[in-house]
Design a protein around this motif. Structure first.
Motif, PDB file in Angstrom:
ATOM      1  N   GLU A  54      -3.365  -9.758   6.428  1.00 28.24           N
ATOM      2  CA  GLU A  54      -3.598  -8.591   5.558  1.00 28.24           C
ATOM      3  C   GLU A  54      -3.170  -8.894   4.123  1.00 28.24           C
ATOM      4  OE1 GLU A  54      -5.278  -5.912   6.443  1.00 28.24           O
ATOM      5  OE2 GLU A  54      -5.471  -6.733   8.455  1.00 28.24           O
ATOM      6  N   ILE A  57      -5.824 -11.156   2.469  1.00 25.81           N
ATOM      7  CA  ILE A  57      -7.018 -10.404   2.057  1.00 25.81           C
ATOM      8  C   ILE A  57      -6.736  -9.614   0.786  1.00 25.81           C
ATOM      9  CG2 ILE A  57      -8.546  -8.502   2.707  1.00 25.81           C
ATOM     10  CD1 ILE A  57      -8.315  -9.560   5.609  1.00 25.81           C
ATOM     11  N   GLU A  61      -8.516 -10.491  -2.796  1.00 28.18           N
ATOM     12  CA  GLU A  61      -9.369  -9.497  -3.455  1.00 28.18           C
ATOM     13  C   GLU A  61      -8.901  -9.250  -4.882  1.00 28.18           C
ATOM     14  OE1 GLU A  61      -9.109  -6.149  -0.814  1.00 28.18           O
ATOM     15  OE2 GLU A  61     -11.021  -6.636   0.127  1.00 28.18           O
ATOM     16  N   LEU A  78     -15.729 -12.324   0.812  1.00 25.01           N
ATOM     17  CA  LEU A  78     -14.816 -11.458   1.553  1.00 25.01           C
ATOM     18  C   LEU A  78     -15.473 -10.876   2.794  1.00 25.01           C
ATOM     19  CD1 LEU A  78     -12.984  -9.729  -1.394  1.00 25.01           C
ATOM     20  CD2 LEU A  78     -12.117 -11.491   0.119  1.00 25.01           C
ATOM     21  N   ASP A  79     -16.768 -10.620   2.751  1.00 30.71           N
ATOM     22  CA  ASP A  79     -17.472 -10.151   3.947  1.00 30.71           C
ATOM     23  C   ASP A  79     -17.464 -11.222   5.035  1.00 30.71           C
ATOM     24  OD1 ASP A  79     -17.986  -7.659   2.951  1.00 30.71           O
ATOM     25  OD2 ASP A  79     -20.037  -8.124   2.296  1.00 30.71           O
ATOM     26  N   ARG A  82     -13.949 -11.168   6.554  1.00 26.56           N
ATOM     27  CA  ARG A  82     -13.798 -10.014   7.456  1.00 26.56           C
ATOM     28  C   ARG A  82     -14.588 -10.219   8.745  1.00 26.56           C
ATOM     29  NH1 ARG A  82     -14.014  -6.901   2.473  1.00 26.56           N
ATOM     30  NH2 ARG A  82     -11.920  -6.087   2.110  1.00 26.56           N
ATOM     31  N   ARG A  85     -12.601 -12.333  11.028  1.00 26.40           N
ATOM     32  CA  ARG A  85     -11.504 -11.567  11.643  1.00 26.40           C
ATOM     33  C   ARG A  85     -12.004 -10.790  12.849  1.00 26.40           C
ATOM     34  NH1 ARG A  85      -9.094  -7.422   8.111  1.00 26.40           N
ATOM     35  NH2 ARG A  85      -7.863  -6.940   9.919  1.00 26.40           N
ATOM     36  N   ILE A  86     -13.164 -10.160  12.705  1.00 33.20           N
ATOM     37  CA  ILE A  86     -13.724  -9.381  13.813  1.00 33.20           C
ATOM     38  C   ILE A  86     -14.156 -10.310  14.942  1.00 33.20           C
ATOM     39  CG2 ILE A  86     -15.655  -7.909  14.471  1.00 33.20           C
ATOM     40  CD1 ILE A  86     -15.449  -6.718  11.594  1.00 33.20           C
ATOM     41  N   SER A  90      -8.985 -10.062  15.736  1.00 28.83           N
ATOM     42  CA  SER A  90      -7.715  -9.706  15.115  1.00 28.83           C
ATOM     43  C   SER A  90      -7.207  -8.364  15.630  1.00 28.83           C
ATOM     44  CB  SER A  90      -7.863  -9.638  13.592  1.00 28.83           C
ATOM     45  OG  SER A  90      -8.691  -8.562  13.220  1.00 28.83           O
TER      46      SER A  90
END
Length: 103
Positions: A54, A57, A61, A78-79, A82, A85-86, A90
Motif C-alpha cells: 500500500e 502504491i 502515485e 498503475l493499472d 493493481r 495485485r488482484i 492480495s
C-alpha cells in the motif's frame, strides 16, 4: 509509524527507499523484496508486506503525479500494478484473518 516490527522499519524509511529506487528508474516495478534488499534487510514473518505494498502504491502515485510523465503513462502503469495485485491474491493477506493485521 512503525511498519515492520521484526526489523524495526518505519514508514518514512520505506518511503525514502521507494523514492530512491524511483529516482534510479521511474518505471521499474517495485515490490517489498526489492525494498528490503535495498535496505539490506530481509522479510522475516512478512506480515508487514501488505502495508508495504500500500505504501509503494501511494508513494509511486505521488511521485509520478509530480513528475513530467504524461497522465496516460502513469494511469497505464498503475493499472497494471493493481491488476497484478488482484491476480496474485492480495486480498488473502497470506492466509491471515482480517483482524490479524497490526496496522
Amino acid at each position: 509509524m512503525l511498519i515492520c516490527h521484526c526489523n524495526i522499519i518505519t514508514e518514512r524509511e520505506i518511503e525514502q527507499t521507494i523514492i530512491a529506487l524511483l529516482d534510479q528508474d521511474p518505471w521499474q516495478l517495485i515490490v517489498p523484496a526489492k525494498i528490503y534488499h535495498s535496505m539490506q534487510k530481509r522479510g522475516r514473518c512478512c506480515g508487514c508486506f501488505p502495508n508495504v505494498v500500500e505504501t509503494i502504491i501511494r508513494v509511486t502515485e505521488n511521485y509520478h503525479a509530480r513528475s513530467e510523465a504524461t497522465g496516460v503513462d502513469v494511469v497505464s502503469h498503475l493499472d497494471r500494478v493493481r491488476g497484478l495485485r488482484i491476480q496474485y491474491g492480495s486480498r488473502t493477506h497470506e492466509g491471515r484473518k482480517s483482524d490479524h493485521r497490526a496496522a
